[in-house]
Design an enzyme around this catalytic site. Structure first.
Site, short mmCIF file in Angstrom:
data_model
loop_
_atom_site.label_atom_id
_atom_site.label_comp_id
_atom_site.label_asym_id
_atom_site.label_seq_id
_atom_site.Cartn_x
_atom_site.Cartn_y
_atom_site.Cartn_z
N ASP A 141 -8.63 8.18 -5.54
CA ASP A 141 -9.17 9.06 -4.61
C ASP A 141 -9.33 10.50 -5.40
O ASP A 141 -8.44 11.37 -4.57
CB ASP A 141 -8.12 9.02 -3.30
N ASP A 147 -6.75 12.22 -10.26
CA ASP A 147 -7.25 11.19 -10.40
C ASP A 147 -8.47 11.34 -11.27
O ASP A 147 -8.91 10.51 -12.33
CB ASP A 147 -7.90 10.68 -8.99
N ASN A 149 -7.21 11.88 -0.95
CA ASN A 149 -7.01 13.20 -1.32
C ASN A 149 -8.06 14.07 -0.45
O ASN A 149 -7.83 15.23 -0.19
CB ASN A 149 -7.11 13.74 -2.86
N THR A 166 -4.16 4.77 -8.02
CA THR A 166 -3.87 5.84 -8.09
C THR A 166 -4.06 6.89 -6.89
O THR A 166 -4.15 7.87 -6.83
CB THR A 166 -4.40 6.76 -9.17
N PHE A 208 2.97 11.06 -1.27
CA PHE A 208 1.73 11.01 -0.51
C PHE A 208 1.08 9.56 -0.69
O PHE A 208 0.42 9.09 0.42
CB PHE A 208 0.65 11.96 -1.07
N ASN A 209 0.76 8.85 -1.72
CA ASN A 209 0.28 7.51 -1.58
C ASN A 209 0.72 6.60 -0.99
O ASN A 209 0.03 6.08 -0.33
CB ASN A 209 -0.18 7.15 -3.10
N HIS A 247 0.13 13.26 -12.26
CA HIS A 247 0.33 12.25 -11.91
C HIS A 247 -0.43 10.91 -12.16
O HIS A 247 0.14 9.99 -12.77
CB HIS A 247 0.47 12.21 -10.28
N ASP A 248 -1.42 10.91 -11.69
CA ASP A 248 -2.34 9.74 -12.07
C ASP A 248 -2.51 9.17 -13.18
O ASP A 248 -2.77 8.17 -13.68
CB ASP A 248 -3.57 9.84 -11.24
C1 BDR Z 1 -0.57 11.62 -5.43
O1 BDR Z 1 -1.24 12.08 -4.45
C2 BDR Z 1 -2.07 12.48 -4.83
O2 BDR Z 1 -2.22 14.08 -4.19
C3 BDR Z 1 -2.58 12.71 -6.31
O3 BDR Z 1 -3.69 12.46 -6.55
C4 BDR Z 1 -1.44 11.50 -6.58
O4 BDR Z 1 -2.15 10.19 -6.58
C5 BDR Z 1 0.62 12.22 -6.02
O5 BDR Z 1 1.87 12.08 -4.88
CA CA Z 2 -4.57 10.23 -6.63
#
Ligand code: BDR
Ligand code: CA
Length: 307
Positions: A10, A15, A39, A124, A163-164, A236-237
């Site tokens: 996303d 990402d 996102n 991701t 979040f994801n 993160h991703d």
């Molecule tokens: C995840 O949430 C999104 O904002 C980032 O792309 C990542 O995949 C982190 O919590």
């Molecule tokens: Ca992401």
């Protein structure tokens, strides 16, 4: 032989960096990119995936768009982190190409069928596309799933949830209980992958793509400076992609993970039985630690290869 992967994402700053890391890594064969809301809206994340591929000169990589909303929950996007476009910061023209006409789930099914070897899915973003794929097509032809999401003891969307997984907890629960090898790279690990001035300097010296990545990080840092007081941003991703191409980069423990679906306060919490307090069967390799220097050395090197 390179590992065939599909990046379900996303974009999204991290990402986009994960995508570039995959493109720069000969250990991986990127079969395609599938997109989800997250996102930003699906329309924007799909455009962003296409924009990044065009920037990298890789319009040969297929893009298929998927879910515009979670399985059951209302759509919420992370514009407060990634901006109005989902990829605010660097100047990037709109895409001149479009996605495949096929939906992401059907596209994944075709790619897995056609692949010479079992495919690794790297989600991701919210897990809606992957959950749908697993429900409709099963796990045949999949090597494993390495996802960025969840946490053992952290939250970023809420105090309790990442979040994801928060975005589509029902989908995450389906993925974590699928009959396939699953690795969960959560916030406990990715919050160790925070850039700093030295990484930014090295990225800016790594060519035009490196400058683009550094500009993404500049924007991504604004939210993380305000929220955590960090002089950088967690990528993160890209940690999920890095773990596929460099086994052992992330230390993992095999544990039970369940997703909280009923509580409003703890919606999307990944309850990881780190200390084996229950008899529940292990269903995931859970990331517990990362060598940040090795991660950033790899990232800078692979970004530099893209020119
Ligand atoms: C995840 O949430 C999104 O904002 C980032 O792309 C990542 O995949 C982190 O919590
Ligand atoms: Ca992401």
């Amino acid at each position: 032989m390179p590992t065939p992967i599909i990046l379900d994402c996303d974009p999204g700053h991290d990402d986009a960096i994960a995508l570039l890391l995959a493109l720069g890594s000969p250990e991986l064969e990127l079969l395609g990119v599938t997109t989800t809301y997250g996102n930003q809206t699906l329309e924007k994340t799909t455009a962003n995936a296409l924009r990044v591929l065009e920037l990298a000169g890789r319009v040969d990589v297929p893009v298929a768009s998927g879910a515009a909303a979670p399985l059951e929950r209302d759509l919420v996007v992370a514009a407060h982190v990634h901006g109005e476009s989902g990829l605010d910061g660097p100047a990037l023209p709109p895409p001149s190409i479009g996605p495949a006409s096929m939906d992401a789930v059907e596209w994944i099914a075709g790619a897995v069928t056609d692949a010479a070897r079992p495919v690794t899915l790297v989600p991701t973003g919210p897990l809606t596309n992957v959950a749908r794929y697993l429900e409709e097509h099963g796990t045949d032809g999949l090597e494993r799933i390495v996802l960025m999401g969840g946490a053992i003891a952290e939250g970023n969307m809420t105090p309790a949830a990442e979040f994801n997984v928060w975005a589509d907890p029902e989908a995450a629960q389906i993925v974590l209980h699928a009959d396939v090898d699953v690795t969960m790279i959560g916030l406990d690990v990715t919050h160790r992958a925070v850039t700093g001035p030295d990484v930014q300097r090295r990225l800016r010296a790594a060519g035009p793509i490196g400058i683009f990545v550094a500009e993404l990080v500049d924007f991504f840092t604004v939210y993380h400076r305000q929220t955590y007081g960090w002089d950088g941003a967690p990528i993160h991703d890209a940690v999920a992609v890095a773990h596929v191409l460099r086994p052992g980069l992330v230390e993992t423990n095999r544990r039970n993970v369940e997703v909280e679906l009923d509580s409003e306060l703890c919606r999307g919490r990944t309850v990881v039985d780190l200390w084996r307090r229950t008899e529940r069967a292990a269903n995931a390799h859970v990331g517990v630690d990362l060598d940040p220097d090795a991660f950033f050395d790899l990232l800078v090197e692979r970004v530099a290869r893209l020119g």
